[in-house]
Scaffold this active site. Structure first.
Site, short mmCIF file in Angstrom:
data_model
loop_
_atom_site.label_atom_id
_atom_site.label_comp_id
_atom_site.label_asym_id
_atom_site.label_seq_id
_atom_site.Cartn_x
_atom_site.Cartn_y
_atom_site.Cartn_z
N GLY A 129 0.86 -1.23 0.00
CA GLY A 129 0.03 -0.10 0.04
C GLY A 129 0.82 1.27 0.20
O GLY A 129 2.16 0.98 -0.04
N ILE A 183 1.13 3.72 2.19
CA ILE A 183 2.06 3.90 3.59
C ILE A 183 2.98 2.81 3.86
O ILE A 183 4.22 2.78 4.09
CB ILE A 183 1.22 4.19 4.76
N ASP A 228 0.16 -8.46 1.11
CA ASP A 228 -0.77 -7.84 0.44
C ASP A 228 -1.72 -8.37 -0.46
O ASP A 228 -1.06 -9.24 -1.24
CB ASP A 228 -0.03 -6.67 -0.23
N GLY A 255 -3.60 -2.08 -2.43
CA GLY A 255 -2.13 -1.92 -2.49
C GLY A 255 -2.02 -2.08 -4.17
O GLY A 255 -2.66 -2.58 -4.98
N LEU A 263 -1.04 -2.92 8.79
CA LEU A 263 -1.54 -1.31 7.94
C LEU A 263 -2.75 -1.92 7.07
O LEU A 263 -3.29 -1.12 6.54
CB LEU A 263 -0.39 -1.07 7.31
N ALA A 305 -2.19 0.44 12.70
CA ALA A 305 -2.56 1.51 12.15
C ALA A 305 -4.03 1.89 12.27
O ALA A 305 -4.99 1.52 11.93
CB ALA A 305 -2.15 1.71 10.52
N TYR A 317 -16.33 3.01 8.91
CA TYR A 317 -15.02 2.95 9.05
C TYR A 317 -14.40 3.33 10.20
O TYR A 317 -13.61 2.65 10.96
CB TYR A 317 -14.49 3.90 7.97
N LYS A 356 -12.24 0.89 12.91
CA LYS A 356 -11.09 1.20 13.47
C LYS A 356 -11.11 1.26 14.94
O LYS A 356 -10.07 0.94 15.55
CB LYS A 356 -10.46 2.48 12.73
#
Ligand code: UDP
Length: 318
Positions: free
Chosen positions: A10, A12, A31, A36, A76, A117, A149, A153
């Site tokens: 991805g 980051i 990934d 990504g 991540l 993350a 979202y 998280k």
């Protein structure tokens, strides 16, 4: 040291892989290339200390082996971008919840450290600017899928802290605020690559709402330095840190700045939120991090200003 980066191809993740390789670490990136891109890590593939695993993090047999072989997991992998969240809420919720659950369970089994993350979205509609890590979160209703979202998280954070408190798993949580820089695409909504692409193509710059909403944009290299620093600081374990810039700008001013730095003649077009994201969309008016905590822990502060970041992103589209 061996690092496992979930979401390693991805935006980051690929920058983080570079930073860890530069330190002489071995890096395994997993990934599924859903958001990504292989182009992000093409240059790393020949590196002797880099390994890429093309797999979804929910494939537990693979994750079991990778976690057992690493020292630190940088988690991540997640469904990202406001647009994707609205278009595909099932994927957002399931990826973010189930993926993190697997990572934490395996970290417990093999006694590994996990850096999670998270996101400034968890502050929701809070108006307690600047946002402090221990501040209240203000969420919208469940009928508005945007909030799924933030909630998914936030559940990741709860679960990580619970694994830490109950089972002693060393976890560190970083809340990223609008991270930008080379390799980020505008495909999933991110404003800077989108406007930069529009400016380069001579198309109208699409500013949503009245353009008076603000954000603070942090260069990905600064954000990655924060993550690496935290992962190497024992005092950070069990804690949450904002990772972001304090340079606040309205989206309308951002559009003007991108247009001028790109030398573009494009017009700036205000697009109502309903048209951009569908009816009933709720946006955050301001989003500014309080970075006192990370500064105290590892002396971190951003070093790359918005102008340089914009120039680097614009250069990608020229
Ligand atoms: N935005 C915009 N035009 C675009 C894309 C986004 O004006 O083409 C706005 C968006 O509504 C938000 C801000 O830019 O107010 C930042 O959006 P982004 O998706 O980059 O990140 P967010 O802060 O929403 O997570």
């Amino acid at each position: 040291m061996r690092a496992l980066i979930t979401g390693g191809a991805g935006f980051i993740g690929s920058h983080l892989a570079e930073a860890l390789l530069d330190q002489g670490q071995h890096v395994i990136a997993i990934d599924d290339l859903s958001t990504g891109r292989i182009e992000n890590i093409d240059h790393l593939l020949p590196h002797p200390n880099f390994q890429f695993v093309y797999e979804n993090i929910r494939t537990e047999t693979v994750m079991d082996r990778l976690v057992s072989e690493c020292d630190t997991i940088y988690h991540l992998a997640a469904a990202i971008g406001v647009e994707l969240v609205i278009k595909d809420p099932v994927r957002t919720i399931e990826t973010n919840l189930i993926g993190t659950e697997i990572v934490l369970r395996l970290a417990r089994r093999y006694r590994k450290m996990v850096v999670i993350a998270s996101t400034s979205e968890v502050y929701g509609k809070s108006e307690a600017i600047p946002f402090r890590e221990d501040g209240d979160r203000v969420m919208g209703p469940t009928i508005k899928s945007r909030w799924s979202y933030a909630e998914s998280k936030a559940m990741d954070e709860f679960l990580a802290l619970a694994y830490h408190q109950q089972f002693g798993v060393p976890v560190i949580i970083g809340r990223f605020f609008n991270t930008v820089g080379p390799r980020q695409t505008g495909t999933y909504g991110m404003v800077i690559p989108r406007l930069a692409r529009q400016a380069a193509a001579g198309q109208p710059l699409t500013v949503y709402g009245d353009g008076q909403q603000t954000r603070c944009f942090c260069h990905v290299k600064d954000a990655v330095r924060a993550v690496v620093g935290l992962s190497q600081e024992a005092k950070a374990i069990g804690e949450i840190f904002n990772i972001g810039s304090s340079e606040e700008i309205t989206i309308l001013d951002l559009a003007k700045r991108i247009r001028s730095r790109a030398g573009s003649q494009s017009e700036i077009k205000l697009i109502p939120y309903d048209q951009a994201y569908g009816a009933g969309f709720e946006d955050m008016r301001r989003r500014v991090p309080d970075t006192t905590r990370i500064k105290a822990a590892i002396g971190w502060q951003p070093t790359i200003g918005l102008e340089q970041t914009l120039d680097e992103v614009i250069a990608q589209f020229k």
